[in-house]
Motif scaffolding. Structure first.
Motif, short mmCIF file in Angstrom:
data_model
loop_
_atom_site.label_atom_id
_atom_site.label_comp_id
_atom_site.label_asym_id
_atom_site.label_seq_id
_atom_site.Cartn_x
_atom_site.Cartn_y
_atom_site.Cartn_z
N LYS A 1 -2.22 9.58 -9.03
CA LYS A 1 -3.21 10.11 -9.97
C LYS A 1 -2.88 11.56 -10.32
O LYS A 1 -2.99 11.96 -11.48
CB LYS A 1 -4.62 10.04 -9.39
N LEU A 2 -2.48 12.33 -9.33
CA LEU A 2 -2.11 13.73 -9.56
C LEU A 2 -0.95 13.83 -10.54
O LEU A 2 -0.97 14.63 -11.47
CB LEU A 2 -1.75 14.39 -8.24
N GLU B 1 0.03 11.57 -12.81
CA GLU B 1 -0.39 11.14 -14.14
C GLU B 1 -1.20 12.22 -14.85
O GLU B 1 -1.01 12.49 -16.04
CB GLU B 1 -1.22 9.85 -14.04
N ASP B 2 -2.13 12.84 -14.12
CA ASP B 2 -2.96 13.89 -14.71
C ASP B 2 -2.13 15.12 -15.08
O ASP B 2 -2.35 15.75 -16.12
CB ASP B 2 -4.09 14.28 -13.77
N GLN C 1 -0.44 14.48 -18.33
CA GLN C 1 -1.36 14.59 -19.47
C GLN C 1 -1.69 16.05 -19.78
O GLN C 1 -1.82 16.43 -20.94
CB GLN C 1 -2.64 13.81 -19.20
N ILE C 2 -1.83 16.86 -18.74
CA ILE C 2 -2.13 18.28 -18.95
C ILE C 2 -0.94 18.99 -19.58
O ILE C 2 -1.09 19.84 -20.46
CB ILE C 2 -2.52 18.95 -17.61
N SER D 1 -1.97 16.20 -26.04
CA SER D 1 -3.10 15.56 -25.35
C SER D 1 -4.41 16.11 -25.89
O SER D 1 -4.65 17.32 -25.87
CB SER D 1 -3.01 15.83 -23.85
N SER E 1 -8.57 15.30 -17.55
CA SER E 1 -7.44 15.32 -16.62
C SER E 1 -7.61 16.40 -15.56
O SER E 1 -7.25 16.21 -14.40
CB SER E 1 -6.13 15.55 -17.38
N LEU E 2 -8.15 17.54 -15.95
CA LEU E 2 -8.40 18.61 -14.98
C LEU E 2 -9.44 18.19 -13.94
O LEU E 2 -9.31 18.49 -12.75
CB LEU E 2 -8.85 19.89 -15.69
N ASP F 1 -9.99 15.09 -13.06
CA ASP F 1 -9.35 14.05 -12.24
C ASP F 1 -8.47 14.64 -11.15
O ASP F 1 -8.23 13.99 -10.13
CB ASP F 1 -8.52 13.11 -13.12
N LEU F 2 -7.97 15.86 -11.36
CA LEU F 2 -7.16 16.50 -10.32
C LEU F 2 -7.96 16.66 -9.04
O LEU F 2 -7.43 16.46 -7.94
CB LEU F 2 -6.66 17.86 -10.80
#
Length: 82
Positions: free
Chosen positions: A30-31, A33-34, A37-38, A43, A49-50, A52-53
């Motif tokens: 997940k880290l 992928e996020d 995106q960042i 994006s 995304s931030l 989700d970190l």
């Protein structure tokens, strides 16, 4: 069978360790992928995304805590039966 497995047949240390490792791996994925995106300038929604970190961090920490707890439990069982 060992005396420990006779008393605690449902205790399975490798499963707890595998669960912890899976949680850490999922948090790491997940880290990654996020972060992609960042880093992408096209994006549209970086805020999600931030946020989700933080979830990825909590997931990885939970996995590490599972492994730590499993190790402590196993050590306590070994001390008790030694």
């Amino acid at each position: 069978m060992s005396p420990i497995s006779n008393i605690f047949p449902s205790v399975s240390p490798p499963n707890a360790q595998n669960s912890g490792l899976a949680a850490i791996a999922t948090g790491n994925q997940k880290l990654s992928e996020d972060a992609q995106q960042i880093a992408n300038p096209d994006s549209p929604n970086v805020t999600g995304s931030l946020l989700d970190l933080n979830q990825a961090l909590v997931l990885a920490e939970a996995g590490a805590n599972v492994i730590s707890t499993e190790n402590k439990m196993l050590g306590t069982l070994l001390d008790a039966f030694a």
